[in-house]
Design a protein around this motif. Sequence first.
Motif, mmCIF file in Angstrom:
data_model
loop_
_atom_site.group_PDB
_atom_site.id
_atom_site.type_symbol
_atom_site.label_atom_id
_atom_site.label_comp_id
_atom_site.label_asym_id
_atom_site.label_seq_id
_atom_site.Cartn_x
_atom_site.Cartn_y
_atom_site.Cartn_z
ATOM 1 N N ARG A 65 0.841 -1.198 0.000
ATOM 2 C CA ARG A 65 0.000 0.000 0.000
ATOM 3 C C ARG A 65 0.880 1.254 0.000
ATOM 4 O O ARG A 65 2.005 1.215 0.493
ATOM 5 N N GLU A 67 0.804 5.818 0.370
ATOM 6 C CA GLU A 67 0.090 7.053 0.662
ATOM 7 C C GLU A 67 0.978 8.220 0.226
ATOM 8 O O GLU A 67 2.130 8.302 0.632
ATOM 9 N N ALA A 84 -3.198 11.007 -1.982
ATOM 10 C CA ALA A 84 -3.475 9.843 -2.826
ATOM 11 C C ALA A 84 -3.128 8.590 -2.035
ATOM 12 O O ALA A 84 -2.273 8.616 -1.146
ATOM 13 N N ARG A 85 -3.790 7.524 -2.345
ATOM 14 C CA ARG A 85 -3.450 6.225 -1.750
ATOM 15 C C ARG A 85 -3.825 5.139 -2.747
ATOM 16 O O ARG A 85 -4.570 5.362 -3.696
ATOM 17 N N GLY A 86 -3.256 3.972 -2.499
ATOM 18 C CA GLY A 86 -3.532 2.852 -3.388
ATOM 19 C C GLY A 86 -2.527 1.741 -3.172
ATOM 20 O O GLY A 86 -2.002 1.562 -2.065
ATOM 21 N N THR A 99 -4.459 2.977 -8.342
ATOM 22 C CA THR A 99 -5.478 3.515 -7.455
ATOM 23 C C THR A 99 -6.825 2.980 -7.920
ATOM 24 O O THR A 99 -7.143 3.059 -9.108
ATOM 25 N N ASP A 103 -10.175 3.668 -3.256
ATOM 26 C CA ASP A 103 -9.111 4.482 -2.669
ATOM 27 C C ASP A 103 -9.399 5.975 -2.748
ATOM 28 O O ASP A 103 -8.774 6.765 -2.054
ATOM 29 N N ILE A 104 -10.325 6.371 -3.605
ATOM 30 C CA ILE A 104 -10.603 7.790 -3.806
ATOM 31 C C ILE A 104 -11.853 8.184 -3.024
ATOM 32 O O ILE A 104 -12.890 7.528 -3.117
ATOM 33 N N ASP A 111 -5.610 10.539 -8.342
ATOM 34 C CA ASP A 111 -5.577 9.223 -8.980
ATOM 35 C C ASP A 111 -4.178 9.019 -9.571
ATOM 36 O O ASP A 111 -3.793 9.717 -10.506
ATOM 37 N N ASN A 113 -3.069 6.229 -11.040
ATOM 38 C CA ASN A 113 -2.987 5.170 -12.044
ATOM 39 C C ASN A 113 -2.067 5.626 -13.166
ATOM 40 O O ASN A 113 -1.933 6.820 -13.435
#
Length: 156
Positions: A65, A67, A84-86, A99, A103-104, A111, A113
């Motif tokens: 994960r 952040e 952001a996180r993912g 992401t 996660d959003i 995002d 990605n």
Amino acid sequence: MKNKFLLLPFLIFAFAKMGNAQTSAFTTDDVSGVYSKGFETSSVSSKFNTSTKFTRSLTLSPNGRFEYHNFRQLKGQEEEHWWARGNWRLEGKVIFFTTTKDDINDQFTIDLNNTKARFFKKSPRSKSPKIQPTYIRFFESDYSQTKNLKLPKTDE
């Protein structure tokens, strides 16, 4: 003729070793940690009195994960935060960020990605006394604030 047959296994072995020489020996434990960069500026002139604070930080957890936090405060304005996180994964020396919709939310709005970063660390085989910091550099992203961003590892 017999020498030619002995040479063939040697060449196969040599080319196989060359192919493996390009793979990375880095693991997720090497890459995981906190990467951060920030600065503060102030300028006083006859016309303007300005100050600015910027901080960008990325935390890569060993469980895959991440952040990301982008902070900015301009003089006379409120603090601004973007999060952001993912998930992240390591392939060789490249870190891939993904992401999902889960996660959003209202706080985590970025995002990441299609974002990729390269991991840089001094080789354990290096005998050089030169200090080389560990860092990551983003080289591909749809989010403009991370393009070409270099973040040194701060928790070593």
